[in-house]
Design an enzyme around this catalytic site. Structure first.
Site, short mmCIF file in Angstrom:
data_model
loop_
_atom_site.label_atom_id
_atom_site.label_comp_id
_atom_site.label_asym_id
_atom_site.label_seq_id
_atom_site.Cartn_x
_atom_site.Cartn_y
_atom_site.Cartn_z
N HIS A 249 -79.20 -38.47 20.84
CA HIS A 249 -79.23 -39.30 19.63
C HIS A 249 -78.31 -40.51 19.79
CE1 HIS A 249 -81.71 -36.62 17.40
NE2 HIS A 249 -80.81 -35.65 17.27
N CYS B 50 -80.09 -29.12 14.65
CA CYS B 50 -79.39 -30.40 14.55
C CYS B 50 -79.57 -30.96 13.14
CB CYS B 50 -79.95 -31.36 15.59
SG CYS B 50 -79.40 -33.07 15.41
N HIS C 176 -77.91 -32.55 23.54
CA HIS C 176 -78.88 -32.99 22.53
C HIS C 176 -78.32 -34.14 21.70
CE1 HIS C 176 -82.02 -32.44 19.37
NE2 HIS C 176 -81.03 -32.82 18.58
N GLU C 177 -77.10 -33.97 21.19
CA GLU C 177 -76.50 -34.99 20.33
C GLU C 177 -76.24 -36.28 21.10
OE1 GLU C 177 -76.62 -34.52 17.26
OE2 GLU C 177 -77.01 -32.36 17.34
N HIS D 175 -85.87 -36.90 17.53
CA HIS D 175 -86.31 -35.54 17.87
C HIS D 175 -87.70 -35.54 18.50
CE1 HIS D 175 -83.27 -33.68 14.87
NE2 HIS D 175 -82.79 -33.68 16.11
#
Length: 521
Positions: A219, A80, A215-216, A225
């Site tokens: 954020h 990432c 995952h994104e 992270h």
């Protein structure tokens, strides 16, 4: 001959140039992901080593502080593009985004933007993976993440190449995607990458689009992270069956609230009830757990049966639901007793044991191990069984500086284990457990805590401190010990220590007198 020497010099020059170029690239990597300040071209070897250690910790590697082969290999992996260390983390030392980086609404909307120039990722692929990720994240907390046709949804996902307008952060060949915290909420996927339509990345070179989108989205929900390789928020897309770890779930619920579930509530009540029963019926422990007195702030100079641990150049003293900090020379009380949750948010109490492992603090509560960096948990709590100890709790833990680097030992009853440094302290050595009588036969019975001072092990039994002498062939009690714990407290008024020491001496005198009378009569 001259030609041969000339060729050798050229080769040496090229090798040195290549080495310098590689170092520059790795420095840029550390700058890009927040470990070094951008534009700082005059780096000391110490600052570079510290940056590498931080990078290695976040990548789940051994913290050597050196640009070794495993570190270089990890830097080369797809990952990432979001920084590992945020600006707010540099100033506060936190591992997760502060609470202001979250959505205030209970319904979070997202939209999938037309891909345009994309040749590899279709709009249908984005919609399908976003829906899947949104459903998974929504299950963790009292929030709904839904697709919406409104003009300005809260999150927007799109795919693009190196320069993808209007984003100012350019993709490179190793960046899979990047995203931005609330209230920006933009998620950008690198269209140069050939993604696999699988639920997880099965092998190198076949990066799962769903893994990356999930995952994104983390954020875009406000999370940074995680150094836990099992976490969805691990920065590197390593072949693995990732999952939402306990820490992922905890962070989601702490940001957005827990879902009301009768089953979960009943299970939590049952766990609490079982834990209360366990603690009330433990008669083989070397200390008594207080209940009614827990709410009363303890007197730091008159504490009884505490847990003591050396961490980051100072001592932490735990008692019931309280903790305070003392300088490494015992002369200064850095902070008075405060509730454990105030210094270590989310840490249960009372604790059973604590020990420093590398740069982290391990805190044992029942069968759980809480790993702390600074004052925040770095990943999901472990179970004792995860590291190879099949017990419900432990008695004590300590670092032993007899070895270099120090070895970490954990005791329960008459057995003890050693963490395996070859496994980066993630498992106990397969040669353990061993019987304490093998090497520690002279340790007094009933010790309940251990700490390191002047690189020697100090064991606590009640208010007595036993210093173990590791310089002798037989590990026995050092001369002049035991001593009252309060004799270490240089921050206490002299009369406080005199009262406590005289009480201990008075008890010893009474005991000696009774013994003499028995012998006479």
């Amino acid at each position: 001959m001259f030609t041969g020497l000339h060729d050798i010099l050229i080769i040496l020059f090229l090798l040195v140039t290549l080495k310098i170029a590689q170092n520059v690239d790795h420095t840029k990597f550390l700058q890009k992901y927040g470990y070094l300040t951008s534009g700082d071209n005059q780096l000391s070897s110490e600052s570079l080593s510290d940056a590498l250690k931080n990078m290695q910790r976040m990548a789940g590697l051994e913290e050597t502080g050196e640009l070794d082969e495993r570190t270089i290999q990890m830097m080369e992996r797809p990952r990432c593009g979001h920084p590992d260390v945020e600006d707010h983390q540099k100033s506060r030392g936190k591992r997760y985004a502060p609470p202001q980086f979250k959505w205030k609404e209970k319904i979070i909307t997202y939209g999938c933007k037309a891909v345009g120039t994309s040749t590899r990722i279709s709009l249908d692929d984005l919609r399908r993976t976003m829906h899947q990720a949104a459903s998974q994240w929504s299950e963790l907390a009292d929030v709904e993440i839904v697709e919406s046709s409104v003009k300005n949804p809260m999150m927007v996902i799109s795919a693009g190449r190196e320069n993808h307008y209007p984003c100012t952060v350019r993709f490179d060949t190793k960046t899979l995607a990047h995203a931005f915290f609330p209230t920006n909420g933009q998620i950008h996927i690198n269209d140069r990458v050939q993604f696999a339509m699988t639920n997880y990345t099965e092998r190198m070179g076949a990066n799962s689009l769903y893994s990356v989108v999930a995952h994104e989205m983390g954020h875009a929900l406000g999370f940074s992270h995680s150094p836990d390789i099992d976490s969805v928020m691990f920065a590197y897309d390593t072949p693995r069956k990732w999952k939402f770890t306990s820490m992922d779930k905890y962070n989601m619920r702490s940001y957005y609230g827990a879902k009301a579930s009768k089953k979960e509530n009943e299970e939590e009540e049952r766990k609490t009830e079982n834990e209360d029963k366990r603690r009330k019926t433990e008669k083989d422990r070397g200390r008594t757990r207080e209940h009614e007195s827990d709410d009363i702030r303890p007197n730091e100079c008159r504490v009884e049966n505490p847990i003591v641990v050396q961490y980051r150049g100072e001592y932490l003293i735990f008692k019931s639901q309280w903790v305070w900090r003392v300088s490494s020379d015992w002369k200064r009380l850095i902070i008075k007793a405060v509730p454990i949750n105030q210094l270590f948010p989310g840490l249960p109490n009372p604790i059973d044991a604590a020990v420093t492992v590398g740069h982290n603090l391990w805190v044992f509560v029942g069968e759980m191990i809480y790993v702390i960096y600074g004052n925040h948990m770095v990943h999901a709590p472990l179970r004792l069984s995860d590291i190879g100890i099949n017990e419900k709790y432990v008695d004590l833990a300590y670092e032993w500086h007899y070895f270099n680097p120090p070895a970490v030992y954990i005791w329960k009853g008459s057995r003890y284990w050693k963490l395996d440094e070859k496994m980066y302290h993630r498992r106990v050595d397969e040669r353990y457990p061993k019987d304490t009588d093998l090497n520690w036969a002279r340790v007094p019975k009933g010790v309940h805590s251990a700490f390191t001072y002047e690189k020697e092990i100090h064991l606590l039994r009640g208010n007595q401190v036993f210093r173990m002498n590791s310089s002798r062939s037989v590990f026995d009690i050092a001369d002049g010990y035991p001593q009252p714990l309060q004799s270490f407290f240089g921050f206490c008024p002299r009369n406080e220590k005199l009262v406590l020491n005289s009480s201990s001496s008075h008890f010893s005198l009474i005991y000696a007198t009774i013994t003499i009378l028995i012998l006479i009569f």
